[in-house]
Motif scaffolding. Structure first.
Motif, PDB file in Angstrom:
ATOM      1  N   LEU A 238     -24.575  21.463 -40.616  1.00  0.00           N
ATOM      2  CA  LEU A 238     -24.370  20.992 -39.235  1.00  0.00           C
ATOM      3  C   LEU A 238     -25.436  21.760 -38.376  1.00  0.00           C
ATOM      4  CD1 LEU A 238     -20.576  21.589 -38.689  1.00  0.00           C
ATOM      5  CD2 LEU A 238     -22.052  19.409 -38.779  1.00  0.00           C
ATOM      6  N   ILE A 240     -27.162  23.338 -35.443  1.00  0.00           N
ATOM      7  CA  ILE A 240     -26.918  23.864 -33.915  1.00  0.00           C
ATOM      8  C   ILE A 240     -25.481  23.178 -33.574  1.00  0.00           C
ATOM      9  CG2 ILE A 240     -28.393  22.020 -32.825  1.00  0.00           C
ATOM     10  CD1 ILE A 240     -29.168  24.590 -31.166  1.00  0.00           C
ATOM     11  N   THR A 241     -25.391  22.014 -34.095  1.00  0.00           N
ATOM     12  CA  THR A 241     -24.104  21.405 -33.720  1.00  0.00           C
ATOM     13  C   THR A 241     -22.879  22.119 -33.932  1.00  0.00           C
ATOM     14  OG1 THR A 241     -24.193  19.648 -35.475  1.00  0.00           O
ATOM     15  CG2 THR A 241     -24.806  19.022 -33.310  1.00  0.00           C
ATOM     16  N   GLN A 251     -15.970  18.861 -39.648  1.00  0.00           N
ATOM     17  CA  GLN A 251     -17.217  18.197 -39.231  1.00  0.00           C
ATOM     18  C   GLN A 251     -18.032  18.039 -40.424  1.00  0.00           C
ATOM     19  OE1 GLN A 251     -17.745  15.693 -36.944  1.00  0.00           O
ATOM     20  NE2 GLN A 251     -17.005  16.992 -35.329  1.00  0.00           N
ATOM     21  N   ARG A 254     -16.986  15.839 -43.102  1.00  0.00           N
ATOM     22  CA  ARG A 254     -17.078  14.300 -42.516  1.00  0.00           C
ATOM     23  C   ARG A 254     -18.649  13.639 -43.145  1.00  0.00           C
ATOM     24  NH1 ARG A 254     -15.753  12.712 -36.615  1.00  0.00           N
ATOM     25  NH2 ARG A 254     -15.116  10.715 -37.341  1.00  0.00           N
ATOM     26  N   LEU A 255     -19.524  14.918 -43.155  1.00  0.00           N
ATOM     27  CA  LEU A 255     -21.096  14.056 -43.374  1.00  0.00           C
ATOM     28  C   LEU A 255     -21.120  13.830 -44.940  1.00  0.00           C
ATOM     29  CD1 LEU A 255     -22.965  16.200 -40.736  1.00  0.00           C
ATOM     30  CD2 LEU A 255     -22.192  14.105 -40.574  1.00  0.00           C
TER      31      LEU A 255
ATOM     32  N   ALA B 133     -19.714  11.706 -30.145  1.00  0.00           N
ATOM     33  CA  ALA B 133     -19.596  13.193 -30.737  1.00  0.00           C
ATOM     34  C   ALA B 133     -18.045  13.707 -30.607  1.00  0.00           C
ATOM     35  CB  ALA B 133     -20.513  13.983 -30.020  1.00  0.00           C
ATOM     36  N   TRP B 140     -20.238  10.732 -37.243  1.00  0.00           N
ATOM     37  CA  TRP B 140     -21.629  11.218 -37.068  1.00  0.00           C
ATOM     38  C   TRP B 140     -22.921  10.506 -38.074  1.00  0.00           C
ATOM     39  CZ3 TRP B 140     -21.701  16.901 -35.253  1.00  0.00           C
ATOM     40  CH2 TRP B 140     -20.864  17.169 -34.141  1.00  0.00           C
ATOM     41  N   LEU B 141     -22.300   9.597 -38.881  1.00  0.00           N
ATOM     42  CA  LEU B 141     -23.432   9.266 -39.728  1.00  0.00           C
ATOM     43  C   LEU B 141     -23.889   7.773 -39.217  1.00  0.00           C
ATOM     44  CD1 LEU B 141     -21.670   9.915 -43.210  1.00  0.00           C
ATOM     45  CD2 LEU B 141     -23.881  10.895 -42.226  1.00  0.00           C
ATOM     46  N   HIS B 188     -25.893  12.406 -35.843  1.00  0.00           N
ATOM     47  CA  HIS B 188     -25.734  14.188 -36.515  1.00  0.00           C
ATOM     48  C   HIS B 188     -26.984  14.563 -36.112  1.00  0.00           C
ATOM     49  CE1 HIS B 188     -26.026  17.485 -38.937  1.00  0.00           C
ATOM     50  NE2 HIS B 188     -25.507  18.010 -38.145  1.00  0.00           N
ATOM     51  N   LEU B 191     -27.832  14.311 -32.348  1.00  0.00           N
ATOM     52  CA  LEU B 191     -27.327  15.566 -31.566  1.00  0.00           C
ATOM     53  C   LEU B 191     -27.826  16.859 -31.915  1.00  0.00           C
ATOM     54  CD1 LEU B 191     -23.629  14.449 -32.131  1.00  0.00           C
ATOM     55  CD2 LEU B 191     -25.159  14.159 -29.953  1.00  0.00           C
ATOM     56  N   THR B 192     -28.359  17.173 -33.157  1.00  0.00           N
ATOM     57  CA  THR B 192     -29.129  18.279 -33.267  1.00  0.00           C
ATOM     58  C   THR B 192     -30.136  18.440 -32.633  1.00  0.00           C
ATOM     59  OG1 THR B 192     -28.003  18.162 -35.735  1.00  0.00           O
ATOM     60  CG2 THR B 192     -29.609  19.773 -35.406  1.00  0.00           C
TER      61      THR B 192
END
Lengths: 367, 393
Positions: A238, A240-241, A251, A254-255, B133, B140-141, B188, B191-192
């Motif tokens: 993830l 920094i998120t 989270q 989920r990726l 988000a 997020w994909l 994702h 956002l990062t």
């Protein structure tokens, strides 16, 4: 008159303790305040937690076969001892209700936004009530199966996420000010390691009380390693998120997307929470119920199971208005609130026990 | 014999299980869902409003036309998707606003793309992306794109090989590897970068070409953001320059001059690796970008003999020069826009955390003047099924 006839083996204690420690910390990563250094903070917290565990096990070995509630009476005398015991019963119940609340918040946030939270809480509490009725032996045996499954999920998801991991996310190591790091690692020590104080209600039922120390230490170290794997997995995936994620593990999982086929596996995290959280609640619930029965000198703890469960369920829905309140409590208040229960009182108890020389060592056979 | 009490308990337990596990509280059947495949966000004329376009899949129309079944009529069947637009004050409000137009509730887990219209992107995207988000449905994909036209125009293009334009665009991004000239950024990743103090977010750039009913969407490079506001664009060459540095090159064609100078040679990129190495020399910060590449000879459009050692070496050298130029082009553009799209700042942060604390806030002044050395090691490995070209001896 015996309230609990079951006996557990040292290995069962290890699994039960791992499950207890993972509990809700699988989804609410401990030491999240330490950002990408949280794995270090968890290790530092483990150091602190091991000291706690040594205090608990020394106490338990000193009073073999006696639970926290029973030896409080011996150490502090019947009146002060009972007041302290009451405090602990409150702590166990409240902690159990916090974990129940985590359940409710998690499921209503991720999957079932329209279902009333109380539905999940009641369902989980009923399962736990059934486990508590069956006694510590059953809970301990459940733990073996459930913890092994969680093992597989943690490592399996880590492998499936391998291609998405950027280990440079962990750099630079030790990037936060020392003050914040200590705060974060202390919060990891109180949640989850120090919460094993509840095992003072379980260790007396060990077949060999001598195994308490090694079993606890092994369990804490293994649980910490698993938490570090989870923390590193989540940070590497993830980045920094992670710092703004309510449930980083969810989270991250989920990726997972392996060839568009192995994807949408996040429900595994819910299953992890369900199984590990169950163990945690069951142990706390059991401790509270058994402790109350001992405090009131009842012949059986069974009549207490449902009323105390109902109390725990109501407490879990009443104590926070929102998950943000819960998070603020967990970060700002809990690390200090838990201190007297986790270190303060056990340490004082141990000192008094040593100074007063209780229990009196009896030579030879009991007379 | 079962005791009466326990028999009652068993019956109770069984009926509870039957009643409670048979369905969910808020179950939603497939025929009550409007499955969103793509979302577009635009800024309408009216200030302070959001315009959202979603592309909803019509599962009933998705099935392949039956062989020999001409009974559907001359209309050629209906489109298997429906593009709906609504305007509102906030993203979430607008999405719910669509309930007035769509009798089914929008369902986001299969949303594959988020297109930001140029106007909306220039205004700042944090306010638009928060919903994607935070809400539990969108994933997020999903790919993040910037539409040079409005997002709704992009979603209304025609897809030839796929049934639904949004899915076509999503597959377009997944197929970028053939050229490595378009960036692919998931929500994702976006956002990062958005959360990073120095690294500038980027997104794929998509444009509409053609007229009338024959409009198609094509990827044309990269959109670059400063903080959360659209700052500029990279063209295809600059995009590949960016991807070289980010280690995201999959394949692609590098055109170089023939050593003889009478035509072009195409070299196919087989694999590439890169590393960003910050270094402090003489009290100043330098950055080195090391790129290792391997290619094959793909085609030659001149008649020279390329198998001689010197010609082969020249090709390798030219190949390295092209890569170098592409990276320099991206770097030049990034300096012009003063956006750290390469993540140089983060690289410095990771290697020199102490120094970083001093320059973190001044990075905008640092970045345009940063010395960057691009070191390319390009190899040519194979010549294909023939060695010399097809021509009389």
């Amino acid at each position: 008159m015996k309230l609990e006839g079951g006996k557990i083996a040292g290995s069962e204690l290890v699994f039960l303790m791992i499950g207890f420690t993972l509990g809700s910390s699988l989804i609410l990563s401990p030491a999240q305040a330490a950002k990408h250094d949280d794995w270090l903070a968890i290790l530092a917290g483990l150091g602190e937690g091991l000291v706690f565990a040594l205090i608990y096990t020394t106490l338990a070995v000193r009073f073999p076969g006696k639970t926290l509630i029973q030896f409080n009476d011996i150490i502090y005398g019947p009146y002060l001892g009972k007041i302290i015991s009451l405090g602990y019963l409150w702590y166990f119940l409240q902690l159990g209700s916090l974990v129940l609340r985590n359940f409710g918040d998690f499921f209503t946030t991720i999957i079932y936004p329209e279902t009333p939270m109380i539905v999940f809480i009641v369902l989980v509490a009923l399962i736990c009530a059934s486990a508590v009725r069956n006694g510590i032996e059953v809970i301990a045996r459940c733990s073996i199966l459930l913890v092994v499954f969680t093992f597989v999920v943690i490592f399996g998801t880590a492998i499936l996420l391998a291609k998405d991991m950027k280990f440079t996310n962990l750099l630079p190591v030790f990037d936060i000010p020392l003050r914040e790091f200590i705060k974060a690692s202390h919060s990891a020590a109180t949640f989850p390691f120090g919460e094993t104080v509840a095992f003072l209600m379980v260790i007396p039922f060990l077949k060999k009380v001598k195994e308490a120390k090694t079993s606890s230490i092994i369990a804490l170290i293994m649980a910490a390693m698993l938490l570090v794997v989870v923390a590193v997995r989540d940070t590497a995936v993830l980045g920094i998120t992670k710092t703004i994620s309510t449930y980083p593990a969810y989270q991250a999982v989920r990726l997972i997307d392996v060839g568009k086929i192995l994807t949408r596996l996040e429900i595994l995290i819910a299953i992890n929470l369900l199984s590990m959280g169950f163990l945690k609640i069951a142990v706390l619930y059991y401790g509270a119920v058994l402790g109350t029965a001992q405090l009131l000198k009842l012949r059986s703890y069974l009549p207490l199971v449902l009323p105390m469960g109902a109390f725990m369920v109501s407490l879990s829905t009443l104590q926070f208005g929102s998950n943000i309140e819960n998070i603020n409590f967990a970060q700002e208040i809990y690390p200090y609130y838990a201190l007297p229960f986790q270190v303060g009182l056990p340490l004082i108890s141990l000192l008094i026990a040593i100074l007063r020389g209780v229990p009196k060592k009896m030579k030879g056979a009991k007379k | 014999m079962v005791k009466r009490g326990s028999l009652f308990l068993r019956i109770l337990a069984i009926s509870l299980i039957i009643l409670l596990t048979a369905g969910c509280w808020n179950r939603r059947e497939l025929d009550t869902l409007a499955i969103v495949s793509g979302t577009g966000i635009d800024k309408p004329e009216e200030p302070g409003k959001v315009q959202i376009t979603v592309q909803i899949i019509k599962p009933g129309e998705m099935k392949a036309p039956q062989a020999g079944g001409g009974g559907e009529g001359g209309s050629g069947g209906q489109k298997p998707y429906w593009t709906v637009t609504a305007t509102g004050d906030t993203v979430f409000d607008t999405i719910r606003e669509m309930a007035h137009k769509s009798n089914r509730k929008l369902f986001f887990p299969h949303n594959e793309i988020i297109i930001l219209g140029e106007d909306a992107a220039e205004e700042g995207v944090q306010k638009y992306l928060d919903f994607f988000a935070r809400d539990h449905e969108p994933r997020w994909l999903a790919w993040v794109l910037v539409g040079k036209n409005t997002a709704s125009e992009v979603l209304e293009t025609k897809a030839e090989l796929e049934k639904v334009p949004a899915i076509s665009i999503s597959k377009l991004i997944e197929a970028r590897g053939a050229t490595s000239e378009a960036s692919a950024v998931t929500l994702h990743e976006f956002l990062t970068r958005l959360m990073s103090k120095t690294t500038a977010p980027v997104a794929s750039l998509i444009e509409v070409s053609g007229q009338g009913k024959e409009k198609t969407a094509l990827l044309t490079g990269t959109a670059v953001f400063k903080k959360d506001k659209l700052a500029g664009y990279l063209n295809k060459t600059e995009t590949r320059g960016l991807l070289w540095v980010l280690n995201e090159i999959k394949s692609g064609i590098i055109d170089v001059e023939c050593p003889g100078g009478k035509g072009k040679v195409s070299l196919e990129i087989i694999r590439a690796r890169s590393k960003i190495i910050p270094e402090i020399k003489d009290n100043t910060l330098h950055l080195a970008v090391e790129i290792d590449e391997e290619g094959n000879l793909g085609s030659q459009m001149c008649s020279d003999d390329l198998t001689s050692e010197s010609a082969w070496k020249t090709l390798e050298k030219n190949q390295a020069a092209v890569i170098h130029n592409e990276v320099m082009a991206a770097l030049k553009k990034a300096r012009e826009l003063n956006t750290d799209i390469f993540g140089f700042g983060e690289a410095v942060h990771k290697k020199y955390p102490k120094l970083w604390k001093d320059i973190e806030d001044k990075w905008d002044e640092f970045f345009p003047n940063l010395e960057v050395a691009v070191i390319v090691d390009a190899k040519l490995r194979r010549s294909g099924l023939i060695t010399k070209t097809v021509k009389p001896e």
